[in-house]
Design a protein around this motif. Structure first.
Motif, mmCIF file in Angstrom:
data_model
loop_
_atom_site.group_PDB
_atom_site.id
_atom_site.type_symbol
_atom_site.label_atom_id
_atom_site.label_comp_id
_atom_site.label_asym_id
_atom_site.label_seq_id
_atom_site.Cartn_x
_atom_site.Cartn_y
_atom_site.Cartn_z
ATOM 1 N N PRO A 1 0.812 -1.133 0.085
ATOM 2 C CA PRO A 1 -0.077 -0.001 -0.112
ATOM 3 C C PRO A 1 0.814 1.266 -0.017
ATOM 4 N N PRO A 2 0.436 2.214 -0.471
ATOM 5 C CA PRO A 2 1.162 3.570 -0.496
ATOM 6 C C PRO A 2 1.316 4.346 0.722
ATOM 7 N N VAL A 3 2.353 4.908 0.896
ATOM 8 C CA VAL A 3 2.805 5.554 2.324
ATOM 9 C C VAL A 3 2.038 6.757 2.177
ATOM 10 N N PRO A 4 1.168 7.140 3.363
ATOM 11 C CA PRO A 4 0.344 8.188 3.150
ATOM 12 C C PRO A 4 1.177 9.560 3.201
ATOM 13 N N THR A 5 0.729 10.475 2.572
ATOM 14 C CA THR A 5 1.537 11.848 2.609
ATOM 15 C C THR A 5 0.730 12.766 3.335
ATOM 16 N N GLY A 6 -0.561 12.644 3.587
ATOM 17 C CA GLY A 6 -1.245 13.784 4.317
ATOM 18 C C GLY A 6 -1.821 13.034 5.591
ATOM 19 N N ALA A 7 -2.880 13.832 6.279
ATOM 20 C CA ALA A 7 -3.041 13.157 7.467
ATOM 21 C C ALA A 7 -3.942 12.047 7.411
ATOM 22 N N PHE A 8 -3.946 10.939 8.309
ATOM 23 C CA PHE A 8 -4.732 9.816 8.309
ATOM 24 C C PHE A 8 -5.081 9.239 9.683
ATOM 25 N N SER A 9 -6.440 8.432 9.627
ATOM 26 C CA SER A 9 -6.700 7.984 10.984
ATOM 27 C C SER A 9 -6.049 6.604 11.420
ATOM 28 N N VAL A 10 -5.815 6.457 12.359
ATOM 29 C CA VAL A 10 -5.396 5.123 13.149
ATOM 30 C C VAL A 10 -6.509 4.677 13.775
ATOM 31 N N THR A 11 -6.600 3.299 13.647
ATOM 32 C CA THR A 11 -7.758 2.667 14.411
ATOM 33 C C THR A 11 -7.450 1.410 15.196
ATOM 34 N N ASP A 12 -6.302 0.768 14.991
ATOM 35 C CA ASP A 12 -5.461 -0.140 15.821
ATOM 36 C C ASP A 12 -4.170 -0.125 16.136
ATOM 37 N N ALA A 13 -3.557 1.139 16.783
ATOM 38 C CA ALA A 13 -2.320 1.198 16.990
ATOM 39 C C ALA A 13 -1.946 0.493 18.061
ATOM 40 N N GLN A 14 -0.731 -0.324 18.235
ATOM 41 C CA GLN A 14 -0.019 -0.979 19.553
ATOM 42 C C GLN A 14 0.928 -0.101 20.099
ATOM 43 N N LEU A 15 0.977 0.045 21.334
ATOM 44 C CA LEU A 15 1.857 0.626 22.153
ATOM 45 C C LEU A 15 2.805 -0.538 22.906
ATOM 46 N N ASP B 1 -3.005 -2.844 22.594
ATOM 47 C CA ASP B 1 -3.495 -2.689 21.278
ATOM 48 C C ASP B 1 -4.886 -1.862 21.260
ATOM 49 N N GLY B 2 -5.213 -1.542 20.122
ATOM 50 C CA GLY B 2 -6.525 -0.847 19.996
ATOM 51 C C GLY B 2 -6.584 0.846 20.214
ATOM 52 N N GLY B 3 -5.078 1.220 19.810
ATOM 53 C CA GLY B 3 -5.042 2.558 20.045
ATOM 54 C C GLY B 3 -5.973 3.450 18.634
ATOM 55 N N THR B 4 -6.098 4.584 18.827
ATOM 56 C CA THR B 4 -7.104 5.492 17.647
ATOM 57 C C THR B 4 -6.782 6.792 17.887
ATOM 58 N N GLY B 5 -6.635 7.110 16.699
ATOM 59 C CA GLY B 5 -6.056 8.697 16.579
ATOM 60 C C GLY B 5 -5.997 9.038 15.254
ATOM 61 N N THR B 6 -4.983 10.047 15.167
ATOM 62 C CA THR B 6 -4.621 10.586 13.773
ATOM 63 C C THR B 6 -3.233 10.987 13.841
ATOM 64 N N VAL B 7 -2.762 11.060 12.394
ATOM 65 C CA VAL B 7 -1.170 11.197 12.247
ATOM 66 C C VAL B 7 -0.945 12.087 10.978
ATOM 67 N N ASP B 8 -0.099 12.979 11.184
ATOM 68 C CA ASP B 8 -0.218 13.689 9.774
ATOM 69 C C ASP B 8 1.289 14.004 9.559
ATOM 70 N N PRO B 9 2.042 13.119 8.776
ATOM 71 C CA PRO B 9 3.457 13.128 8.527
ATOM 72 C C PRO B 9 3.813 14.541 7.994
ATOM 73 N N ARG B 10 3.288 15.113 7.286
ATOM 74 C CA ARG B 10 3.816 16.545 6.696
ATOM 75 C C ARG B 10 4.021 17.365 7.865
ATOM 76 N N THR B 11 3.172 17.640 8.830
ATOM 77 C CA THR B 11 3.444 18.576 10.250
ATOM 78 C C THR B 11 4.191 18.092 11.088
ATOM 79 N N GLY B 12 4.110 16.615 10.998
ATOM 80 C CA GLY B 12 5.010 15.877 12.146
ATOM 81 C C GLY B 12 4.022 16.064 13.579
ATOM 82 N N THR B 13 2.917 15.773 13.379
ATOM 83 C CA THR B 13 1.877 15.742 14.514
ATOM 84 C C THR B 13 1.189 14.440 14.549
ATOM 85 N N ALA B 14 0.670 14.139 15.689
ATOM 86 C CA ALA B 14 -0.111 12.870 15.941
ATOM 87 C C ALA B 14 -0.765 12.889 17.360
ATOM 88 N N THR B 15 -1.699 12.298 17.525
ATOM 89 C CA THR B 15 -2.647 12.031 18.535
ATOM 90 C C THR B 15 -2.960 10.489 18.642
#
Length: 213
Positions: free
Chosen positions: A29-43, A133-147
């Motif tokens: 899959p292509p690497v996202p260049t803009g903001a995208f949602s995360v639905t199952d992040a693992q810490l 498991d199960g972390g949710t949030g958003t990531v934006d590689p362009r601005t270097g931001t995430a929650t």
């Protein structure tokens, strides 16, 4: 007896490799260049070496439990196997054992990553991590931001439970490429001079657990 046939019943298949692949190769899959949602992040986190160490009090160790251990009702109480959890909801405890991550065991809390008993108080360490498991949030590689927000709790125990605290709902926040892990902390308070004292500590949110740089 039936004589063997000199002619094989079917033509043998060739063992030579083919120049033509048997299927269509999978395109990653292509690497996202803009903001995208995360639905199952693992810490995954082992906090620090001391939380995976043999404690100074004889016969005690520092380790994790999934979920919140039950209130022992008083201080200076060692946790038993019956009160420990390897998994609780989205939270689990895993151990690095002989090069592979495996579900933690009660017996493994006191052994090193080769499965040998820990004898020193400055390593080798037990090699455990809290996995959520199960972390949710958003990531934006362009601005270097995430929650990214996780739910659930785990317990950090020192001296096999003489002292412990709860960590609830860890959150990763990244601003300008700089990350911070926060959570809500709670537990119980006692006294080294009077272990009969025992009272709950009110939860405090947004405690910084790690500055990731």
């Amino acid at each position: 007896a039936t004589p063997a046939s000199a002619t094989p019943s079917s033509s043998p298949s060739s063992s030579e490799p083919t120049d033509t692949p048997s299927g269509t190769p999978t395109t990653p899959p292509p690497v996202p260049t803009g903001a995208f949602s995360v639905t199952d992040a693992q810490l995954r986190w082992g906090l620090n070496d001391e939380s995976n160490n043999k404690a100074f009090a004889p016969g005690t160790f520092n380790f994790f439990s999934a979920g919140k251990i039950a209130n022992p009702g008083r201080g200076n109480t060692k946790l038993t196997a019956a009160g420990w959890k390897q998994v609780d909801g989205h939270v689990s405890i895993q151990k690095l054992l002989k090069g592979s991550w495996r579900p933690a065991t009660w017996a493994g809390l006191s052994t090193d990553t080769d499965g040998k008993p820990m004898t020193g108080t400055n390593g080798p360490f037990s090699g455990h991590e809290v996995v959520i498991d199960g972390g949710t949030g958003t990531v934006d590689p362009r601005t270097g931001t995430a929650t990214i927000q996780w739910s659930g709790s785990f317990t950090v125990l020192y001296y096999s439970g003489y002292s412990f605290f709860y960590v609830t709902a860890p959150k990763l926040t990244v601003v300008g490429g700089v990350g911070t892990v926060t959570a809500t902390l709670s537990g119980y308070a006692s006294s080294m001079d009077d272990s009969s004292q025992w009272k709950p500590v009110a939860p405090v949110s947004d405690i910084v657990l790690a500055d990731l740089g």
